[in-house]
Design an enzyme around this catalytic site. Structure first.
Site, PDB file in Angstrom:
ATOM      1  N   SER A 107       0.831  -1.188   0.000  1.00  0.00           N
ATOM      2  CA  SER A 107       0.000   0.000   0.000  1.00  0.00           C
ATOM      3  C   SER A 107       0.877   1.255   0.000  1.00  0.00           C
ATOM      4  O   SER A 107       1.787   1.382   0.812  1.00  0.00           O
ATOM      5  CB  SER A 107      -0.900  -0.034   1.231  1.00  0.00           C
ATOM      6  OG  SER A 107      -1.661   1.120   1.242  1.00  0.00           O
ATOM      7  N   GLY A 108       0.595   2.144  -0.911  1.00  0.00           N
ATOM      8  CA  GLY A 108       1.356   3.401  -0.998  1.00  0.00           C
ATOM      9  C   GLY A 108       2.578   3.289  -1.888  1.00  0.00           C
ATOM     10  O   GLY A 108       3.348   4.250  -2.014  1.00  0.00           O
ATOM     11  N   THR A 112      -1.653   2.373  -8.010  1.00  0.00           N
ATOM     12  CA  THR A 112      -2.749   3.082  -8.694  1.00  0.00           C
ATOM     13  C   THR A 112      -2.185   4.149  -9.632  1.00  0.00           C
ATOM     14  O   THR A 112      -2.655   4.310 -10.762  1.00  0.00           O
ATOM     15  CB  THR A 112      -3.696   3.691  -7.642  1.00  0.00           C
ATOM     16  OG1 THR A 112      -4.066   2.642  -6.751  1.00  0.00           O
ATOM     17  CG2 THR A 112      -4.918   4.275  -8.273  1.00  0.00           C
ATOM     18  N   ASN A 157      -1.083   5.333   3.155  1.00  0.00           N
ATOM     19  CA  ASN A 157      -1.349   6.031   1.892  1.00  0.00           C
ATOM     20  C   ASN A 157      -2.576   6.913   2.051  1.00  0.00           C
ATOM     21  O   ASN A 157      -3.614   6.458   2.527  1.00  0.00           O
ATOM     22  CB  ASN A 157      -1.588   4.972   0.800  1.00  0.00           C
ATOM     23  CG  ASN A 157      -1.771   5.582  -0.581  1.00  0.00           C
ATOM     24  OD1 ASN A 157      -1.738   6.802  -0.733  1.00  0.00           O
ATOM     25  ND2 ASN A 157      -1.942   4.734  -1.570  1.00  0.00           N
ATOM     26  N   SER A 160      -5.421   5.423  -0.450  1.00  0.00           N
ATOM     27  CA  SER A 160      -5.209   3.992  -0.564  1.00  0.00           C
ATOM     28  C   SER A 160      -6.423   3.310  -1.198  1.00  0.00           C
ATOM     29  O   SER A 160      -7.568   3.569  -0.804  1.00  0.00           O
ATOM     30  CB  SER A 160      -4.950   3.426   0.827  1.00  0.00           C
ATOM     31  OG  SER A 160      -4.745   2.045   0.731  1.00  0.00           O
ATOM     32  N   SER A 161      -6.135   2.469  -2.182  1.00  0.00           N
ATOM     33  CA  SER A 161      -7.247   1.744  -2.802  1.00  0.00           C
ATOM     34  C   SER A 161      -7.620   0.633  -1.844  1.00  0.00           C
ATOM     35  O   SER A 161      -6.779  -0.191  -1.495  1.00  0.00           O
ATOM     36  CB  SER A 161      -6.809   1.131  -4.132  1.00  0.00           C
ATOM     37  OG  SER A 161      -6.029   2.041  -4.854  1.00  0.00           O
ATOM     38  N   GLY A 387      -0.766  -5.468  -2.822  1.00  0.00           N
ATOM     39  CA  GLY A 387       0.375  -6.376  -2.757  1.00  0.00           C
ATOM     40  C   GLY A 387       0.363  -7.110  -1.431  1.00  0.00           C
ATOM     41  O   GLY A 387      -0.574  -6.978  -0.621  1.00  0.00           O
TER      42      GLY A 387
HETATM   43  N1  ATP Z   1       5.204   7.873 -10.068  1.00  0.00           N
HETATM   44  C1  ATP Z   1       4.883   8.664  -9.062  1.00  0.00           C
HETATM   45  N2  ATP Z   1       5.252   9.938  -9.077  1.00  0.00           N
HETATM   46  C2  ATP Z   1       4.899  10.764  -8.073  1.00  0.00           C
HETATM   47  N3  ATP Z   1       4.195  10.409  -7.019  1.00  0.00           N
HETATM   48  C3  ATP Z   1       3.808   9.129  -6.921  1.00  0.00           C
HETATM   49  C4  ATP Z   1       4.108   8.188  -7.943  1.00  0.00           C
HETATM   50  N4  ATP Z   1       3.591   7.035  -7.604  1.00  0.00           N
HETATM   51  C5  ATP Z   1       2.978   7.223  -6.408  1.00  0.00           C
HETATM   52  N5  ATP Z   1       3.105   8.461  -5.990  1.00  0.00           N
HETATM   53  C6  ATP Z   1       2.615   9.033  -4.733  1.00  0.00           C
HETATM   54  O1  ATP Z   1       2.344   8.019  -3.883  1.00  0.00           O
HETATM   55  C7  ATP Z   1       0.998   8.015  -3.426  1.00  0.00           C
HETATM   56  C8  ATP Z   1       0.487   6.645  -3.310  1.00  0.00           C
HETATM   57  O2  ATP Z   1       0.391   6.019  -4.541  1.00  0.00           O
HETATM   58  P1  ATP Z   1      -0.774   4.989  -4.911  1.00  0.00           P
HETATM   59  O3  ATP Z   1      -2.062   5.479  -4.436  1.00  0.00           O
HETATM   60  O4  ATP Z   1      -0.633   4.712  -6.321  1.00  0.00           O
HETATM   61  O5  ATP Z   1      -0.342   3.781  -4.095  1.00  0.00           O
HETATM   62  P2  ATP Z   1      -0.946   2.329  -4.152  1.00  0.00           P
HETATM   63  O6  ATP Z   1       0.157   1.434  -4.454  1.00  0.00           O
HETATM   64  O7  ATP Z   1      -2.076   2.322  -5.104  1.00  0.00           O
HETATM   65  O8  ATP Z   1      -1.457   2.154  -2.743  1.00  0.00           O
HETATM   66  P3  ATP Z   1      -2.683   1.335  -2.254  1.00  0.00           P
HETATM   67  O9  ATP Z   1      -2.345  -0.085  -2.298  1.00  0.00           O
HETATM   68  O10 ATP Z   1      -2.896   1.810  -0.863  1.00  0.00           O
HETATM   69  O11 ATP Z   1      -3.791   1.734  -3.132  1.00  0.00           O
HETATM   70  C9  ATP Z   1       0.248   8.763  -4.481  1.00  0.00           C
HETATM   71  O12 ATP Z   1      -0.868   9.393  -3.936  1.00  0.00           O
HETATM   72  C10 ATP Z   1       1.296   9.750  -4.952  1.00  0.00           C
HETATM   73  O13 ATP Z   1       1.295  10.875  -4.135  1.00  0.00           O
HETATM   74 MG    MG Z   2      -3.971   2.127  -4.968  1.00  0.00          MG
END
Ligand code: ATP
Ligand code: MG
Length: 1136
Positions: A107-108, A112, A157, A160-161, A387
């Site tokens: 997560s984070g 997404t 996060n 977070s999804s 994950g």
């Molecule tokens: N490539 C990137 N560039 C800049 N910021 C990023 C990038 N990827 C992620 N982030 C930052 O990290 C935060 C978390 O990313 P994201 O929501 O995609 O995580 P996740 O893997 O989907 O988490 P979860 O499992 O909780 O959904 C985003 O809100 C963003 O601020």
């Molecule tokens: Mg996500």
């Protein structure tokens, strides 16, 4: 020219972990760190992309970057998520291979975000057009809607999804998107009722309360204050950097774009409001007679409002919170619910309501974005799934178990597909297949999902089992059944080795996942797997008038009562994971492994331990090992030759033969040991990364030399080019200058020549002029001289002549003078002599006279008188005759000198008469015969008419023309002329007077020697031809008119027609001619001319009197005839 680049260019650390040397966890993390510190957040493991979350926006997602990675080979540029997206999209479009992009990470970690980057890249590079853009927009806009309802702020996060998402994007054969299908997995619905400390509920609750208008909130019976709602945690209701109100607007807009109707949006919001209201319903115990506590709703206001919102009868819902109907053996039993059960029921309802709403949303979005065309689609699946989750001891529960199970499955599919791919490539490339040693996690998957003794199967069994079922009974069951499993650990296991393991609490079991050991607490497993919702509640929901609500609880329909238990959560999840795996297996997988560098959600911090943890459970090092199991590196011959050709003289700069031969020559020349590589069909396989690095090192060194060489050559070329340019310019400049100088010189010479020419011409001209002038002067001089000479000559001659003349004149003058003198002297002498003679004569005469007088004095008286008289008479007569000389010869001239002396009177008159006769005779003598005849006629006319008819004087001056009609010549009268037997003496136009009215009609009057003829004026037809002997007389008036009557002899042949009364302008001539013919004809009587103002005319039978009177001035100039009565015609003649 396209510049061939490679991932190996300007690498920070190694861009592809496959090339990592030595390969171990530390070097792996070091490499990640090194790259992360240099803002290189992407690293490859073969075709897998490791993505480090930078926690800040990097300038690597610009449209320029999209263009840079578009249509480029995967290893051509430095690692990037776009390279993976491009590779996947191109093989989908060009090779017709369905793709899936599997994004995993904790997560984070950025899953997404990564999925959105992939989607936006594909949207940017695929086709464009109104329809395509609409589809793209709908696909992209489905994200904010799902994120609002399915994402929440967690400790890890802020966005977070809380659900797994798999989205199939469908493309047509051109690669244009047609639509998509979204599948959602296991929404974390427990969050609706309870959130861990520091976390909050799903975004939509906060967004609705912050962003909705007052009006909307009022309709939804909501209050903007978060604290009013039990389900909303307060400690982190406001998240830094999150603007809930703005997000609400974005969500509403996105819903509109995706195709939600306004009423649907309203329904959705009503259900969200209902969940909040539901959370506020509280219960109180109410003691029953049987000693049990029965729950009662504490404050009914929220219940009432919720019921109003959904259109549910309040009592029905209230009862559902107090009682539970149990059906067994066709019997219905109602049992009361205690307060705890009521709260459980409430929360279960809230969780179910929300999760079903979420699933409905996904279905509704799918309806909008589904592909319209029914043709076969190409599909690109994007899996954004949670994950591995390994929380602190005791924190891992049913959800983590399920999630980790999913990841186990994904790892398995990864291994399967990667190895299969590897194996397929070896076979394709004709490389000997060496068995690869790797860990296959199928055994762990089996531990969880086995239908007989898998953990999930046992959990289901436990849940369905009658009797008392608790989490502990479930753990016991596990302990017995899975005891022998090498990946299952439990304290109460029969396996004695864990008996003393204090890290393993009694209420927990541990599974050795492929990514590490995870300890799960069994508490809640059974409940969560059961996911129980009392039927009374679902029936109460079904009774709602709110259509969406009814739709969400179909099992509440009393007509479809299903006594079967609904499938458990574990069972459902296993089934959907099974479907997902099947789906993924048909597609070409592309992996994105997301890693978060720190727990603080901040940029620039790289926590080794955290990364190490993730690297471990994501099995990344394992991943590299699998990838490197055979050959670490492979490359098509062409690329390999292109990259390393400078290492061998034979291949540099160009290799003419096949690329494979070139690579062989190259590797032999570089003395690479043969066991280090293998030749495939199209690729060279390099076993050890070190070999590659050696080649790279040599290449770098060689490139430096080449760079120096190129620099040298370039500098030389540049200088030479510059020099040639300068030379060329110099030649041009020199040419131009020479041209300019020559032009100047030429101009000067030209002007000098002109000057000289003009001077010479001037000089020549002057010379000629001078010559001419000289000649002219000479000529003039000659002329002058000649003139002078001639002048002199002339003058001399003149002078001579003058002198001569003078002399002559002088002589003549002198002579004249002399002559004169002589003449004068002679004259004088003669005069003297004459005077003397005269004097003598006079004297003589006097003397003679005296003598005569003396002599004849005696005779004088007898003869002197007669002589003087004769002389005088003689002189007078002489003078008289000379005076007559002035008289002219014209017979018309009546002038005659007056008589001079009375004694000449008789002679004077006689003389006049004689002279007149003589001059008339003279005049007549000149006449021709015709003229003579004319004059004779004129004479005759005068004899007839003179002093008798007033018309006569005017006729004297008119010549008698005779033929007025020109009868001989005029063709009009040709016929008439030919009818005339004799010569026509007179032809004229006359008027024949009609007795009846006195008016005249024109007739042609012709006269010959023997007759006169009257003919029609127009036709020339003879009307009357009268022989002249038949004509007795002619009557005319005395006046100036032209009327005349031709009277015929009585008894003659012509007399029967009667006399003719005619008028003519040439009356005098006609009558004269008639009279003359009559006179000249010897055998005829003379025609009588009767001149009187009244005469009788015999018209056929009657005699009519024609009377001429002097008319007044009214009558005009011509005479007019008028019939007065039967016997009288009156002719008025104008007064003279
Ligand atoms: N490539 C990137 N560039 C800049 N910021 C990023 C990038 N990827 C992620 N982030 C930052 O990290 C935060 C978390 O990313 P994201 O929501 O995609 O995580 P996740 O893997 O989907 O988490 P979860 O499992 O909780 O959904 C985003 O809100 C963003 O601020
Ligand atoms: Mg996500």
């Amino acid at each position: 020219m396209e510049v061939k680049t490679s991932l190996l260019d300007n690498m920070i650390g190694v861009g592809d972990m496959v090339l990592l040397e030595p390969l171990n966890e530390d070097s792996f993390i070091m490499n990640l760190r090194n790259r992360f510190d240099h803002n290189e957040i992407y690293t490859y493991i073969g075709s897998v992309v490791i993505s480090m979350n930078p926690y800040r926006s990097l300038p690597i997602y610009t449209p320029q970057k999209v263009e840079e990675y578009r249509n480029r080979n995967f290893y051509e540029l430095s690692p990037h998520i776009y390279a993976l997206a491009d590779e996947a999209y191109r093989s989908l479009r060009d090779q017709d291979k369905d793709q899936c992009i599997l994004i995993t990470g904790e997560s984070g970690a950025g899953k997404t975000e990564a999925s959105k980057l992939v989607m936006s890249y594909v949207a940017a590079v695929c086709g464009k057009g109104q329809e395509v853009n609409k589809v793209k927009e709908q696909l992209l806009q489905s994200n904010p809607v799902l994120e609002a309802f399915g994402n929440a702020k967690t400790m890890r996060n802020d966005n977070s999804s809380r659900f797994g998402k798999y989205m199939d994007i469908e493309f047509d054969f051109k690669g244009d998107p047609l639509g998509g299908v979204i599948s959602n997995y296991l929404l974390e619905k427990s969050r609706v009722c309870k959130q861990p400390r520091g976390e909050r509920n799903f975004h939509i609750f906060y967004q609705l309360l912050s962003g909705a208008s007052d009006d909307t909130l009022m309709k939804l019976k909501l209050d903007r204050d978060f604290s009013k709602y039990n389900y909303l945690s307060l400690d982190s209701a406001n998240v830094n950097g999150l603007d809930d109100a703005a997000s609400f607007r974005t969500v509403r807009n996105a819903m509109q774009i995706v195709g939600f109707m306004e009423a649907e949006v309203q329904s959705v919001l009503e259900l969200v409001a209902a969940v909040l209201k539901l959370g506020n319903i509280e219960f109180k115990p109410e003691s029953r007679v049987n000693g049990f506590d029965e729950s009662r709703v504490k404050d009914k206001n929220d219940l009432k409002e919720m019921c109003e919102l959904l259109g549910i009868e309040q009592s029905v819902l209230e009862r559902a919170f107090s009682y539970r109907t149990v059906e067994a053996k066709m019997e219905k039993m109602s049992t009361t619910l205690n307060v705890a059960q009521a709260y459980y029921a409430r929360d279960a309802l809230a969780k179910n309501l929300y999760s079903r709403l979420f699933s409905w949303l996904v279905t509704r979005i799918n309806e909008s974005i589904k592909a319209q065309a029914k043709t076969r689609h190409k599909v690109m699946g994007v899996l954004d799934i949670y994950g591995f989750e390994i929380f602190e001891v005791r924190d891992n529960s049913f959800e983590q178990f399920i999630i980790n199970y999913c990841n186990e499955k994904l790892q398995q599919i990864f291994i399967e597909l990667t190895l299969r791919e590897e194996q397929e490539e070896y076979i394709r490339e004709d490389i000997e297949w060496t068995n690869i040693e790797y860990f296959n996690n199928a055994v762990i998957c089996d531990l969880i999902e086995n239908n007989q003794n898998g953990i999930l199967a046992m959990l289901d069994e436990e849940c369905l089992r009658p009797g008392t079922v608790t989490d502990d009974t479930f753990l016991d069951k596990l302990n017995t059944i899975c005891a022998e499993h090498q990946h299952f650990e439990s304290r109460l296991n029969k396996n004695s080795k864990f008996l003393t393991d204090h890290s393993l609490p009694h209420s927990c079991f541990r599974i050795q996942h492929y990514a590490g050991k995870v300890l799960y607490r069994v508490e809640g497993f059974v409940d969560k797997n059961n996911d129980l919702l009392y039927r009374d509640l679902s029936q109460a929901m079904y009774k709602a008038t709110h259509s969406l609500m009814r739709q969400l609880f179909p099992e509440g329909n009393p007509a479809k009562v299903n006594l079967k238990r609904p499938p458990t959560a574990g069972f459902q999840f296993k089934a959907s994971v099974g479907v997902l795996m099947k789906n993924l297996q048909t597609k070409n997988p592309n992996y994105i492994r997301c890693i978060k560098p720190n727990d603080k959600k901040v940029a620039h911090i790289f926590t080794d331990s955290l990364v190490c943890h993730q690297v471990r459970y994501l099995g990344l090092v394992e991943n590299v090992r699998v990838r490197r199991a055979g050959y670490a590196f492979r490359q098509p011959y062409e690329s390999c030759l292109e990259r390393y050709k400078m290492l061998c003289k034979k291949t540099w700069p160009h290799w003419r033969g096949p690329a494979r031969d070139g690579v062989e020559v190259l590797l032999t020349d570089c003395s690479v040991p043969t066991e280090e590589f293998a030749y495939g069909r199209s690729k060279i396989f390099i076993r050890n990364p070190r070999t590659l690095f050696t080649l790279e090192e040599r290449r770098r060194a060689c490139l430096e030399d080449l760079a120096t060489l190129i620099q040298k050559i370039y500098r030389g070329w540049k200088s030479r080019t510059h020099f040639l340019l300068l030379k060329k310019s110099q030649v041009v400049v020199a040419a131009w200058y020479r041209r300019y100088a020559q032009q100047n010189k030429y101009q000067k010479i030209k002007s000098a020549t002109l000057v000289m020419q003009s001077f010479i011409r001037g000089w020549k001209a002057r010379n000629i002029l001078r010559q001419l002038k000289y000649e002219k002067r000479c000529k003039e001089a000659v002329t002058t001289i000649a003139a002078y000479w001639h002048g002199t000559q002339a003058r001399m001659e003149l002078r001579r002549l003058k002198t001569e003349a003078r002399n002559k004149r002088a002589v003549s003058v002198i002579w004249a003078y002399w002559q004169g003198t002589k003449a004068r002297r002679e004259l004088r002498r003669l005069k003297e002599e004459a005077r003397r003679k005269h004097a003598v004569a006079i004297i003589w005469a006097y003397w003679l006279g005296l003598q005569v007088r003396r002599e004849y004095r005696k005779f004088f008286r007898a003869n002197a008188g007669k002589k003087i008289y004769d002389f005088t008479i003689q002189r007078i007569m002489q003078k008289y005759f000379l005076g007559l000389k002035t008289t002219t010869m014209s017979p018309m001239d009546n002038s005659w000198p007056a008589k001079p002396y009375g004694f000449l009177e008789g002679a004077h008159t006689q003389l006049r008469r004689i002279f007149h006769l003589w001059r008339c005779k003279k005049y007549r003598g000149q006449f021709t015969e015709e003229k003579k005849a004319v004059y004779e006629e004129k004479l005759e006319a005068s004899e007839i008419f003179k002093d008798k008819k007033a018309l006569y004087p005017s006729s004297v001056s008119q010549p008698f023309k005779g033929d007025y009609l020109e009868i001989q010549k005029n063709p009009k009268y040709q016929k008439l002329n030919s009818a005339m037997e004799e010569k026509v003496l007179l032809a004229d136009l006359v008027n024949k007077i009609n007795r009846a009215n006195g008016k005249g009609s024109p007739r042609l009057f012709l006269l010959t020697k023997s007759n006169f003829v009257l003919a029609d004026q127009k036709t020339g037809q003879v009307k009357a031809s009268v022989p002249l002997p038949d004509l007795a007389s002619v009557s005319v008036s005395t006046q100036s008119d032209g009327f005349f009557a031709l009277k015929l002899k009585e008894g003659s042949a012509s007399a029967s027609k009667g006399d003719f009364l005619l008028s003519s302008e040439h009356l005098i001539e006609i009558i004269t001619k008639l009279h003359r013919i009559g006179t000249t004809a010897a055998d005829r009587d003379q025609i009588n001319i009767d001149i009187s103002d009244e005469f009788l005319v015999q018209f056929k039978q009657d005699k009519v009197c024609v009377k001429f009177i002097q008319g007044g001035p009214k009558n005009g100039n011509s005479a007019a005839c008028k019939r007065k009565n039967n016997r009288l015609l009156e002719v008025s003649v104008p007064s003279p």
